[in-house]
Design an enzyme around this catalytic site. Structure first.
Site, PDB file in Angstrom:
ATOM      1  N   LYS A  57       9.312 -57.885 -12.769  1.00  0.00           N
ATOM      2  CA  LYS A  57       8.319 -58.693 -13.504  1.00  0.00           C
ATOM      3  C   LYS A  57       8.567 -60.187 -13.296  1.00  0.00           C
ATOM      4  CE  LYS A  57       7.674 -55.106 -16.999  1.00  0.00           C
ATOM      5  NZ  LYS A  57       8.184 -54.610 -18.293  1.00  0.00           N
TER       6      LYS A  57
ATOM      7  N   GLY B 107       2.374 -56.204 -20.218  1.00  0.00           N
ATOM      8  CA  GLY B 107       1.328 -55.316 -20.742  1.00  0.00           C
ATOM      9  C   GLY B 107       0.148 -56.061 -21.316  1.00  0.00           C
TER      10      GLY B 107
HETATM   11  N1  LIG Z   1       2.540 -47.356 -19.899  1.00  0.00           N
HETATM   12  C1  LIG Z   1       2.648 -48.660 -20.106  1.00  0.00           C
HETATM   13  O1  LIG Z   1       2.875 -49.095 -21.239  1.00  0.00           O
HETATM   14  C2  LIG Z   1       2.471 -49.629 -18.974  1.00  0.00           C
HETATM   15  C3  LIG Z   1       2.550 -51.020 -19.237  1.00  0.00           C
HETATM   16  C4  LIG Z   1       2.348 -51.924 -18.194  1.00  0.00           C
HETATM   17  C5  LIG Z   1       2.106 -51.449 -16.919  1.00  0.00           C
HETATM   18  N2  LIG Z   1       2.075 -50.083 -16.690  1.00  0.00           N
HETATM   19  C6  LIG Z   1       1.818 -49.644 -15.320  1.00  0.00           C
HETATM   20  O2  LIG Z   1       0.611 -48.903 -15.299  1.00  0.00           O
HETATM   21  C7  LIG Z   1       0.670 -47.901 -14.283  1.00  0.00           C
HETATM   22  C8  LIG Z   1       0.382 -46.546 -14.917  1.00  0.00           C
HETATM   23  O3  LIG Z   1       1.342 -46.300 -15.907  1.00  0.00           O
HETATM   24  P1  LIG Z   1       1.205 -45.067 -16.919  1.00  0.00           P
HETATM   25  O4  LIG Z   1       2.162 -45.343 -18.015  1.00  0.00           O
HETATM   26  O5  LIG Z   1      -0.203 -44.804 -17.224  1.00  0.00           O
HETATM   27  O6  LIG Z   1       1.801 -43.891 -16.006  1.00  0.00           O
HETATM   28  P2  LIG Z   1       1.581 -42.316 -16.220  1.00  0.00           P
HETATM   29  O7  LIG Z   1       1.328 -42.005 -17.637  1.00  0.00           O
HETATM   30  O8  LIG Z   1       2.729 -41.649 -15.536  1.00  0.00           O
HETATM   31  O9  LIG Z   1       0.242 -42.023 -15.405  1.00  0.00           O
HETATM   32  C9  LIG Z   1       0.172 -41.993 -14.007  1.00  0.00           C
HETATM   33  C10 LIG Z   1      -0.960 -41.047 -13.637  1.00  0.00           C
HETATM   34  O10 LIG Z   1      -1.103 -41.083 -12.225  1.00  0.00           O
HETATM   35  C11 LIG Z   1      -1.041 -39.748 -11.723  1.00  0.00           C
HETATM   36  N3  LIG Z   1      -0.373 -39.766 -10.441  1.00  0.00           N
HETATM   37  C12 LIG Z   1       0.900 -40.136 -10.188  1.00  0.00           C
HETATM   38  N4  LIG Z   1       1.170 -40.027  -8.883  1.00  0.00           N
HETATM   39  C13 LIG Z   1       0.045 -39.575  -8.299  1.00  0.00           C
HETATM   40  C14 LIG Z   1      -0.301 -39.242  -6.975  1.00  0.00           C
HETATM   41  N5  LIG Z   1       0.586 -39.365  -5.969  1.00  0.00           N
HETATM   42  N6  LIG Z   1      -1.533 -38.785  -6.732  1.00  0.00           N
HETATM   43  C15 LIG Z   1      -2.432 -38.663  -7.743  1.00  0.00           C
HETATM   44  N7  LIG Z   1      -2.184 -38.958  -9.022  1.00  0.00           N
HETATM   45  C16 LIG Z   1      -0.949 -39.406  -9.295  1.00  0.00           C
HETATM   46  C17 LIG Z   1      -0.233 -38.974 -12.728  1.00  0.00           C
HETATM   47  O11 LIG Z   1      -0.535 -37.596 -12.655  1.00  0.00           O
HETATM   48  P3  LIG Z   1       0.408 -36.473 -13.337  1.00  0.00           P
HETATM   49  O12 LIG Z   1      -0.139 -36.287 -14.704  1.00  0.00           O
HETATM   50  O13 LIG Z   1       0.274 -35.310 -12.453  1.00  0.00           O
HETATM   51  O14 LIG Z   1       1.817 -37.029 -13.338  1.00  0.00           O
HETATM   52  C18 LIG Z   1      -0.683 -39.598 -14.041  1.00  0.00           C
HETATM   53  O15 LIG Z   1      -1.850 -38.993 -14.524  1.00  0.00           O
HETATM   54  C19 LIG Z   1       2.062 -48.004 -13.667  1.00  0.00           C
HETATM   55  O16 LIG Z   1       2.012 -48.845 -12.534  1.00  0.00           O
HETATM   56  C20 LIG Z   1       2.870 -48.708 -14.765  1.00  0.00           C
HETATM   57  O17 LIG Z   1       3.991 -49.427 -14.285  1.00  0.00           O
HETATM   58  C21 LIG Z   1       2.243 -49.174 -17.684  1.00  0.00           C
END
Ligand SMILES: NC(=O)c1ccc[n+]([C@@H]2O[C@H](COP(=O)([O-])OP(=O)(O)OC[C@H]3O[C@@H](n4cnc5c(N)ncnc54)[C@H](OP(=O)(O)O)[C@@H]3O)[C@@H](O)[C@H]2O)c1
Length: 439
Positions: A219, A148
């Protein structure tokens, strides 16, 4: 039907460029969830005019709209609108393999550079995507995909690229570290610590990917790609679960001056990459032993520069967004110097092995009776394994008695046949818990 909308009149502050300024780098964001929203907030609040948010793309986008987003940003639920736009950089933040993979490939082929935080995609397809970006003279950055907000991947790309790294080890999964820290400090059972982590939002309802090591080994594969220039699939790395760790293991670990953490480690020795993820004993006074709650720590070992440590918040919208924006600024700087091809390093494809040589912690849970230690010692001796110590704390029920044998260093492959024989003995209530001791 995909929808696209923009209110025409008000221009964002970031859209304004003074007469002497270079044109702003146009940025399209795909995925408006936890990280995407935090990225958009930083971009919209930034006084830096060199980055301009032009598009936000998400499924069912109407419900995502925010009043703090400038009126000239286009909201769409159609990826093709973004790919056909004049955006210079696409930020992919939807996660998962598909359609994220198609989006990243499509954006590169449409002449855009890409920033992503998607560990699953990079762990499985990183080498090919880097090759594609290079062949098209575009950039692909993924600094937020591991740890992160801890800038370990940018450090591997720049600050440490002058060294020849041979080892990387880390606490890469905040959920596991939170659960193990809670068992350690509150001496609660694993199941209670997991429930607590879920209630606080640190663990998902199905936390298998975290607990059983799937997240951490993806990772580790990315760190091995960026730091050791090796092509390794996550599935090639053995992952052991933390579900078998009990509060009593922290009592016995403390007797040995240690605690227990989920450690991911990779050591490159000639044509073999020794790699695994799993709970391990680490000295309480070591950097790993001091990592608490949901922090991440990465240690790199280099031929010339020795050991370097990176510590910080491994997840969360804001820390991860900082890593995404930092990648974006790196890409924008290169864009302003004109498109260029960044040839990826030559990657090796080593044999992957989990046959580490370490001392071992073996915890048995037995129905007590005379002669148990002698029987176990007999099996260990028959496999040429040396006992270092035998630990038995008083006060346990004889019907389910936990005790520990530690072994002098030996290879994993030498130990496992003996473990199978010992776990099959009729006085063993459960298979023996076997953890490496990392000194
Ligand atoms: N959260 C963390 O702390 C963190 C840390 C490091 C890396 N990451 C990485 O960052 C990325 C995003 O994570 P996040 O935590 O932000 O995830 P998240 O909260 O689930 O957000 C994903 C977003 O993408 C949208 N989405 C998912 N599938 C889609 C599709 N097929 N078409 C269009 N929109 C779509 C979702 O819409 P809906 O609202 O409809 O579901 C949501 O708004 C991931 O790869 C994750 O592994 C996250």
């Amino acid at each position: 039907m995909p929808k696209t909308s923009a209110k025409p009149a008000v221009r964002s502050p970031a859209a304004r460029t003074g007469p002497s300024r270079a044109p702003a780098c146009r940025v399209a964001l795909i995925g408006f969830g936890t990280v995407g929203r935090a990225v958009a907030k930083i971009l919209c609040a930034s006084p830096d005019h060199s980055l301009r948010l032009t598009h936000i793309c998400n499924r069912n986008v109407e419900r995502k709209k925010q009043p703090w987003v400038p009126d000239d940003v286009i909201w769409t639920d159609d990826f093709q609108t973004v790919l056909a736009s004049d955006a210079d950089v696409v930020i992919e933040l939807i996660g998962g393999l598909s359609p994220a993979g198609e989006i990243v490939r499509g954006a590169l082929q449409a002449g855009k550079s890409v920033v992503t935080a998607n560990k699953q995609l990079i762990a499985r397809h990183g080498p090919d995507l880097l090759q594609l970006a290079s062949s098209l003279g575009r950039q692909l950055e993924f600094g937020a995909s591991v740890a992160g907000g801890v800038p370990v991947l940018p450090a591997l790309r720049t600050g440490l690229c002058g060294d020849r790294l041979h080892g990387i080890a880390g606490i890469l999964n905040g959920t596991c570290n939170y659960i193990l820290s809670r068992i350690e400090t509150a001496r609660i059972p694993f199941s209670e610590a997991l429930e607590e982590a879920q209630a606080r939002g640190y663990a998902e309802a199905d936390a298998s990917e975290d607990l059983d090591g799937g997240d951490a080994r993806a990772k580790l594969a990315i760190l091995a790609l960026a730091g050791l220039q090796t092509r390794v699939t996550p599935e090639a790395v053995r992952a052991r679960t933390i579900r078998t760790i009990d509060a009593v293991d922290f009592d016995y670990a403390a007797e040995l001056g240690c605690t227990i953490r989920q450690i991911s480690r990779a050591d490159l020795k000639e044509a073999t990459l020794f790699a695994e993820v799993g709970p391990s004993l680490v000295p309480t006074s070591s950097p790993f032993g001091r990592v608490q709650a949901n922090q991440n720590l990465v240690l790199t070992s280099g031929k010339h520069g020795g050991d370097v440590a990176f510590l910080g918040a491994g997840a969360g919208g804001d820390p991860t967004a900082v890593a995404v924006i930092s990648d974006l600024m790196f890409v924008a700087q290169h864009l302003s110097a004109g498109p260029r091809s960044h040839a990826p390093h030559q990657l090796s494809s080593p044999r992957v092995s989990c046959d580490f040589e370490t001392p071992w912690y073996l915890r048995f849970l037995v129905r007590d009776r005379p002669g148990i230690v002698a029987r176990l010692a007999e099996i260990l001796a028959a496999h040429h394994l040396n006992i270092d110590s035998v630990l038995q704390k008083p006060g346990f029920d004889k019907a389910a008695l936990p005790f520990v044998i530690t072994l002098e260093p030996c290879r994993d492959s030498m130990l496992h046949p003996a473990l199978e024989k010992m776990s099959a003995l009729d006085f063993c209530i459960k298979p023996c818990l076997c953890l490496p001791i990392l000194r």
